[in-house]
Every structure is written in C-alpha cells, then in structure tokens.
Design a protein around this motif. Structure first.
Motif, PDB file in Angstrom:
ATOM      1  N   LEU A 185      18.608  39.335  26.303  1.00 57.76           N
ATOM      2  CA  LEU A 185      18.053  38.802  25.059  1.00 57.76           C
ATOM      3  C   LEU A 185      19.016  38.945  23.892  1.00 57.76           C
ATOM      4  N   THR A 186      19.546  40.143  23.694  1.00 56.77           N
ATOM      5  CA  THR A 186      20.345  40.428  22.489  1.00 56.77           C
ATOM      6  C   THR A 186      21.836  40.231  22.681  1.00 56.77           C
ATOM      7  N   GLY A 187      22.300  40.264  23.923  1.00 53.63           N
ATOM      8  CA  GLY A 187      23.735  40.158  24.166  1.00 53.63           C
ATOM      9  C   GLY A 187      24.463  41.479  24.027  1.00 53.63           C
ATOM     10  N   LEU A 188      23.737  42.545  23.653  1.00 51.40           N
ATOM     11  CA  LEU A 188      24.339  43.869  23.556  1.00 51.40           C
ATOM     12  C   LEU A 188      24.410  44.512  24.943  1.00 51.40           C
ATOM     13  N   SER A 189      25.030  45.679  25.014  1.00 51.13           N
ATOM     14  CA  SER A 189      25.003  46.439  26.259  1.00 51.13           C
ATOM     15  C   SER A 189      23.561  46.784  26.609  1.00 51.13           C
ATOM     16  N   ASN A 190      23.234  46.731  27.896  1.00 52.23           N
ATOM     17  CA  ASN A 190      21.885  47.099  28.294  1.00 52.23           C
ATOM     18  C   ASN A 190      21.762  48.621  28.422  1.00 52.23           C
ATOM     19  N   ARG A 191      20.582  49.094  28.797  1.00 54.75           N
ATOM     20  CA  ARG A 191      20.318  50.531  28.857  1.00 54.75           C
ATOM     21  C   ARG A 191      21.300  51.250  29.781  1.00 54.75           C
ATOM     22  N   ARG A 192      21.553  50.670  30.956  1.00 53.66           N
ATOM     23  CA  ARG A 192      22.457  51.302  31.918  1.00 53.66           C
ATOM     24  C   ARG A 192      23.864  51.449  31.338  1.00 53.66           C
ATOM     25  N   LYS A 193      24.359  50.384  30.705  1.00 52.63           N
ATOM     26  CA  LYS A 193      25.727  50.404  30.184  1.00 52.63           C
ATOM     27  C   LYS A 193      25.861  51.357  28.998  1.00 52.63           C
ATOM     28  N   LEU A 231      24.076  53.974  28.274  1.00 45.90           N
ATOM     29  CA  LEU A 231      23.976  55.370  28.730  1.00 45.90           C
ATOM     30  C   LEU A 231      25.254  55.797  29.451  1.00 45.90           C
ATOM     31  N   ALA A 232      25.886  54.854  30.163  1.00 47.68           N
ATOM     32  CA  ALA A 232      27.180  55.169  30.780  1.00 47.68           C
ATOM     33  C   ALA A 232      28.227  55.436  29.706  1.00 47.68           C
ATOM     34  N   ASP A 233      28.187  54.645  28.608  1.00 45.75           N
ATOM     35  CA  ASP A 233      29.088  54.894  27.482  1.00 45.75           C
ATOM     36  C   ASP A 233      28.807  56.259  26.863  1.00 45.75           C
ATOM     37  N   ALA A 234      27.524  56.634  26.793  1.00 47.31           N
ATOM     38  CA  ALA A 234      27.152  57.941  26.227  1.00 47.31           C
ATOM     39  C   ALA A 234      27.739  59.078  27.057  1.00 47.31           C
ATOM     40  N   VAL A 235      27.692  58.927  28.367  1.00 48.02           N
ATOM     41  CA  VAL A 235      28.276  59.953  29.250  1.00 48.02           C
ATOM     42  C   VAL A 235      29.773  60.100  28.981  1.00 48.02           C
ATOM     43  N   ASN A 236      30.483  58.958  28.897  1.00 46.78           N
ATOM     44  CA  ASN A 236      31.929  58.994  28.690  1.00 46.78           C
ATOM     45  C   ASN A 236      32.300  59.576  27.328  1.00 46.78           C
ATOM     46  N   LYS A 282      29.804  52.283  19.764  1.00 49.10           N
ATOM     47  CA  LYS A 282      29.167  51.536  20.840  1.00 49.10           C
ATOM     48  C   LYS A 282      27.691  51.377  20.508  1.00 49.10           C
ATOM     49  N   VAL A 283      27.160  50.190  20.786  1.00 48.10           N
ATOM     50  CA  VAL A 283      25.748  49.941  20.533  1.00 48.10           C
ATOM     51  C   VAL A 283      25.144  49.243  21.744  1.00 48.10           C
ATOM     52  N   GLY A 284      23.895  49.584  22.048  1.00 47.92           N
ATOM     53  CA  GLY A 284      23.209  48.961  23.166  1.00 47.92           C
ATOM     54  C   GLY A 284      21.711  49.028  22.976  1.00 47.92           C
ATOM     55  N   ARG A 285      21.033  48.181  23.709  1.00 43.60           N
ATOM     56  CA  ARG A 285      19.566  48.169  23.638  1.00 43.60           C
ATOM     57  C   ARG A 285      19.019  49.230  24.584  1.00 43.60           C
ATOM     58  N   TYR A 286      18.256  50.162  24.033  1.00 42.51           N
ATOM     59  CA  TYR A 286      17.711  51.275  24.797  1.00 42.51           C
ATOM     60  C   TYR A 286      16.437  50.866  25.524  1.00 42.51           C
ATOM     61  N   GLY A 287      15.723  49.910  24.949  1.00 43.02           N
ATOM     62  CA  GLY A 287      14.474  49.451  25.532  1.00 43.02           C
ATOM     63  C   GLY A 287      13.526  48.996  24.438  1.00 43.02           C
ATOM     64  N   GLY A 288      12.830  47.860  24.681  1.00 45.63           N
ATOM     65  CA  GLY A 288      11.913  47.378  23.656  1.00 45.63           C
ATOM     66  C   GLY A 288      12.638  47.078  22.366  1.00 45.63           C
ATOM     67  N   GLU A 289      12.170  47.725  21.269  1.00 45.86           N
ATOM     68  CA  GLU A 289      12.794  47.530  19.962  1.00 45.86           C
ATOM     69  C   GLU A 289      13.699  48.687  19.571  1.00 45.86           C
ATOM     70  N   GLU A 290      14.089  49.517  20.545  1.00 41.95           N
ATOM     71  CA  GLU A 290      14.951  50.672  20.274  1.00 41.95           C
ATOM     72  C   GLU A 290      16.392  50.383  20.703  1.00 41.95           C
ATOM     73  N   PHE A 291      17.316  50.884  19.894  1.00 42.19           N
ATOM     74  CA  PHE A 291      18.743  50.735  20.170  1.00 42.19           C
ATOM     75  C   PHE A 291      19.421  52.095  20.061  1.00 42.19           C
ATOM     76  N   ILE A 292      20.536  52.229  20.768  1.00 39.24           N
ATOM     77  CA  ILE A 292      21.355  53.443  20.672  1.00 39.24           C
ATOM     78  C   ILE A 292      22.700  53.071  20.082  1.00 39.24           C
ATOM     79  N   ILE A 293      23.164  53.874  19.131  1.00 44.80           N
ATOM     80  CA  ILE A 293      24.510  53.706  18.571  1.00 44.80           C
ATOM     81  C   ILE A 293      25.278  54.997  18.821  1.00 44.80           C
ATOM     82  N   LEU A 294      26.433  54.881  19.434  1.00 41.06           N
ATOM     83  CA  LEU A 294      27.272  56.034  19.774  1.00 41.06           C
ATOM     84  C   LEU A 294      28.495  56.024  18.879  1.00 41.06           C
TER      85      LEU A 294
END
Length: 367
Positions: free
Chosen positions: A203-211, A213-218, A272-284
């Motif tokens: 939908l948004t074109g951002l990184s999805n939850r899996r990607k 969270l993988a960026d968060a690990v790195n 890094k920014v990605g959609r966490y789920g629903g209307e939530e996003f994560i910014i690293l």
C-alpha cells in the motif's frame, strides 16, 4: 563504438515490448535476438554468394530476410505468437534447403539446427509442449536428412568449405553464449525484483514489517558493536479508525499513502522507515542521540499536522500523528526492548492528548 553497438542491439532485443518483469520477457528477448542473428547470417550468405554469383544462396537468403522482418514486425505489433513460431520455421527451411542443394553435409551448415532446438526449449512455455515437441522433432529429422542425404559439397571449394565450417562454429558459440547470458541476466533481475516485492509494503511503498524489523536488528547490532547511539521511534496516526468510519476505508488507505510518502521525504537519508502494521510505522535512527532524535521527530510531527490531504471528491482530511521514542542503553540486550520502550513513549503521547512526541518513561533523562 562497442558501446553504441551494444545500445543498438539492446534496443533491437527489446523491440515490441517494455523490459518489465512479466513472465515471458526472457522468451521475447531470445525471439528478438534470434531474428537479429538470423538476419545477420543471411546478409553474410548474400555477400558470400555475390562473387561468384550463386542464385540459390542469394535468393533463399533474401527471401528469409524479408520474412524475418515480417516476424519482427509481428512482434512489434503485439502478435507475439506468430513471431515466436515463424522464427524456427524460417531457420529450418533455410538450413535444410541450402544444405541439401548447395553446401552439403561436409560444410557443417546443418549444425545450425541446434539453434532451433535451443530456441524451442527456451521460448515455448510449458503449456506449449506440443508445439515445442513438434519443432524439436522436425529439426532433429531434418538434421539427420541433411547429414545423410545431402550433396557432398560439390559446389564449394575447399577454402570456402573450411570458411563456412568455422563460421558455423562461431555462430553456434556466439548464439549459445548470448542466450545463456540473457537467461542468467533475466533470472538475476527477476530474483532482485522478487526480493524487493518481498520487502515492500504494497500500500505505502515503504519497507514492510519483516524488512523494517530486519533493519532494526542490523542497526541495533552495529550500535552495540561500535558503541554508538541509536534511537527507535514508533509513529501512529491519531484517530485513524474515525477516519475510516467517517470517510471510508478507501480514504483511509489514501491517507496512509500520503503520510507514508511525506515521512519518507522528511526523515534523514541515514534513517530507515517501515510500516509496522495498520496505521503504525517504525523509524530507525542510527548514530543518533535522543535530543537530536526528538528534534527530527518534532519536525516530522509538525510536517504531518500541516499536511493537506484532499481526496478526489474534494474532501480535506485532517491528520496528526503521535510518536514514541526510545534510545539504546547499556542495559538493553535485544532490539525488541527498545521497541517496547518506544511503544511506552507512544502510549504516553496518546495519554497526554495525542499529536505530540514523547520519550519512553524509562529514558526521561535522555541518553
């Protein structure tokens, strides 16, 4: 010079279609390349037949070129099935006629039927197995016919026979080399495209939850190893359910898309920014201390609050966001702990009236 030749060849290979990621793009590459090789070979045969003039070679080659251009035009006009089938028929007819009635089996000219077999296995899909089998079978029978029933090269001098044998070898080698390269390049491109699709939110074109969270690990691992600061933020759209209920889910998706695009343009290149789920996003935010992260997120909050989102029906939808922040600390051993702390900050922002940035209560003193 070689660069211009390569560009021209690439344009001709892509003739009649866009170089996208459809399933049959690789087959179309091979079809167009086969026509190019076929026409080039026909031109060489015509040139060779001029001195002395050899009518059968010249006219067969000329007719084949004319038909090959018809095949290329069919491909350009979108009649791919016709172009696909005409190519092996032309090749089999040309090789069989010239081998049986002029070149003879000693020239090795009939080995060009290997092109047809390779072409059939690459170009025809699994649901075209009958057509593939017919063409492979016919080309094999024609090969045997040329090998055992053709003349013994009585029309060729020894030097021309050797020249033709060497030319056939190089044509076969070049054809197989380029076709294999086309197939491998296509596989690499398809794998890369699939990898991007697997990591992107549709939908948004951002990184999805899996990607994300993988960026968060790195980012977490790099920060621990290099003893650097990093901050994680969780962003949530305020009253998003109300937007869906009032304006509809289509408008809600439109709002998510617009907000995601604005976030992508506002954050720093290293973030890094990605959609966490629903209307939530994560910014690293790697290599970032908490006070700096607060400034960046406050700028983002203000930008979203001033964003004018207007639907195609002329409805303006007001949007605000709440942001929770949490930095890395010596006590943290897993990236999930930072995300959990950022979620506490988000809860605090919601509790205190929304449309604000809040640091997790666990890190009120900064880092």
């Amino acid at each position: 010079m070689f660069s211009s030749i390569k560009k021209t060849t690439q344009k001709l290979i892509n003739l009649g279609f866009q170089d996208d990621h459809a399933n049959d793009v690789n087959q179309k590459h091979v079809v167009n390349f086969s026509y190019l090789v076929f026409c080039f070979g026909c031109f060489l045969l015509m040139a060779m037949s001029l001195i002395p003039f050899i009518p059968i070679v010249f006219f067969v080659s000329f007719i084949c070129i004319c038909l090959a251009f018809i095949g290329l035009r069919c491909n350009y006009l979108g009649h791919y099935a016709r172009a696909q089938l005409l190519m092996p028929i032309l090749k089999m007819a040309q090789v069989t006629l010239l081998t049986l009635f002029y070149f003879g089996s000693e020239s090795g000219f009939h080995f060009l039927l290997l092109h047809v077999i390779a072409y059939s296995f690459i170009v025809f899909r699994a649901d075209q197995g009958f057509t593939k089998g017919i063409i492979v079978g016919v080309s094999s029978l024609l090969f045997l016919m040329c090998a055992f029933l053709s003349l013994k090269g009585v029309y060729l001098t020894e030097s021309k026979q050797n020249l033709l044998l060497v030319s056939v070898f190089f044509f076969i080698a070049i054809y197989f080399s380029v076709v294999i390269n086309l197939v491998m390049s296509r596989l690499k491109s398809a794998n890369q495209y699939l990898r991007v699709l697997a990591e992107k939110d549709e939908l948004t074109g951002l990184s999805n939850r899996r990607k994300v969270l993988a960026d968060a690990v790195n980012i977490f691992a790099d920060s621990v190893i290099n003893r650097e600061s990093c901050v994680f933020a969780i962003v949530d759209l305020d009253h998003f359910k109300k937007i869906n209920d009032t304006y509809g889910h289509e408008a809600g998706d439109f709002v998510l898309t617009k907000v995601a695009g604005k976030m992508q343009s506002v954050i720093r290149p290293i973030d890094k920014v990605g959609r966490y789920g629903g209307e939530e996003f994560i910014i690293l935010m790697p290599k970032t201390r908490l006070p700096q992260a607060e400034l960046v997120m406050e700028h983002l909050r203000q930008t979203i609050a001033s964003l004018v989102i207007e639907t195609d029906k002329g409805i303006i939808i007001p949007v605000t966001i709440s942001i929770g922040l949490a930095p890395i600390s010596p006590e943290v051993t897993r990236y999930e702990e930072i995300l959990a702390a950022a979620d506490k900050g988000l809860y605090a922002a919601k509790r205190n009236g929304r449309n604000r940035v809040a640091v997790s209560p666990d890190f009120q003193d900064g880092n």
